[in-house]
Scaffold this motif. Structure first.
Motif, PDB file in Angstrom:
ATOM      1  N   ASP A  80      36.677  39.480  34.630  1.00  0.00           N
ATOM      2  CA  ASP A  80      37.499  38.695  35.603  1.00  0.00           C
ATOM      3  C   ASP A  80      37.077  38.663  36.982  1.00  0.00           C
ATOM      4  OD1 ASP A  80      39.618  39.482  34.963  1.00  0.00           O
ATOM      5  OD2 ASP A  80      39.642  41.917  35.063  1.00  0.00           O
ATOM      6  N   VAL A 107      40.344  36.958  33.068  1.00  0.00           N
ATOM      7  CA  VAL A 107      39.530  35.590  32.889  1.00  0.00           C
ATOM      8  C   VAL A 107      38.974  35.386  34.027  1.00  0.00           C
ATOM      9  CG1 VAL A 107      41.005  35.223  34.886  1.00  0.00           C
ATOM     10  CG2 VAL A 107      40.393  33.363  33.855  1.00  0.00           C
ATOM     11  N   THR A 109      36.145  33.063  35.658  1.00  0.00           N
ATOM     12  CA  THR A 109      35.677  30.682  35.984  1.00  0.00           C
ATOM     13  C   THR A 109      34.693  30.816  36.400  1.00  0.00           C
ATOM     14  OG1 THR A 109      37.678  32.149  37.295  1.00  0.00           O
ATOM     15  CG2 THR A 109      36.592  29.799  38.272  1.00  0.00           C
ATOM     16  N   ASN A 136      34.957  34.332  27.332  1.00  0.00           N
ATOM     17  CA  ASN A 136      35.772  33.443  27.859  1.00  0.00           C
ATOM     18  C   ASN A 136      36.245  32.808  29.693  1.00  0.00           C
ATOM     19  OD1 ASN A 136      39.099  34.540  28.424  1.00  0.00           O
ATOM     20  ND2 ASN A 136      38.427  36.157  28.839  1.00  0.00           N
TER      21      ASN A 136
END
Length: 203
Positions: A80, A107, A109, A136
């Motif tokens: 995350d 998630v 990024t 991911n």
């Protein structure tokens, strides 16, 4: 500025760092941000081991590169978390080099803070080189650009594919058959095929 992890100068016969006695590790937890121009690994002789970057909900912002092909980060672990990069599309080499790429949480990024040097779109740009990975990721891009993350298993890189055209929105209809591929017009009532990056609806 410049951060050096696991800096060693000893040769192989006089190096105590290779056994894990000397290394560099960065941990950024939730709410934290670590900013560097460049993160180098290994120093002169590049013999240290156990050099790790761990992002547990934190953000790592790097203006240039992390490690290199001659000495990778042993592990880049993200959960995350956000990795912010400044990308030049004219550069054909990745910005991050890691032996083990670990991604957990909901998630992770990859934030492209700026993108320069792209002469034509769509463009596929390598971001992370890895030895092993279970990626991911989602990507955020500057305004006016659209794209997605691609695990390029042929090159062992995590790439970003960038375009100036918004992705299409397609709805599954299965008009011709049950194949979800790049050529069969099984979308929008049999009028469209799927393209990578499209927004899909399975109603």
């Amino acid at each position: 500025g410049s951060v050096d992890l696991g800096y060693t100068t000893a040769d192989a016969t006089n190096n105590n760092d290779a056994a894990g006695g000397g290394y560099g590790q960065i941990t950024v937890n939730a709410g934290g941000t670590f900013i560097a121009n460049v993160i180098n690994v290994g120093g002169v002789t590049k013999l240290s081991a156990n050099n790790i970057i761990t992002l547990n909900g934190g953000t790592l912002i790097v203006s240039n590169t992390i490690a290199g092909p001659d000495k990778m980060i042993d592990t880049l672990s993200m959960s995350d978390a956000t990795l912010t990069l400044f990308v030049n599309g004219a550069n054909s080499t990745p910005y991050v080099y890691t032996t083990n790429l670990l991604t957990g949480g909901s998630v992770n990024t990859i934030d492209i803070a700026s993108l320069t040097g792209v002469s034509s779109y769509p463009a596929q740009i390598p971001l992370i080189a890895y030895g092993s990975a279970a990626p991911n990721f989602v990507v955020t891009l500057p305004s006016g650009l659209y794209g997605y993350i691609l695990n390029n298993t042929a090159n062992n890189t995590i790439d970003v594919v960038v375009d100036t055209t918004p992705p299409a929105s397609v709805v599954w209809s299965g008009t011709q058959d049950g194949n979800w591929d790049h050529s069969t017009k099984n979308w929008n009532g049999g009028t469209a095929a799927f393209a990578d990056g499209d927004f899909v609806t399975l109603d």
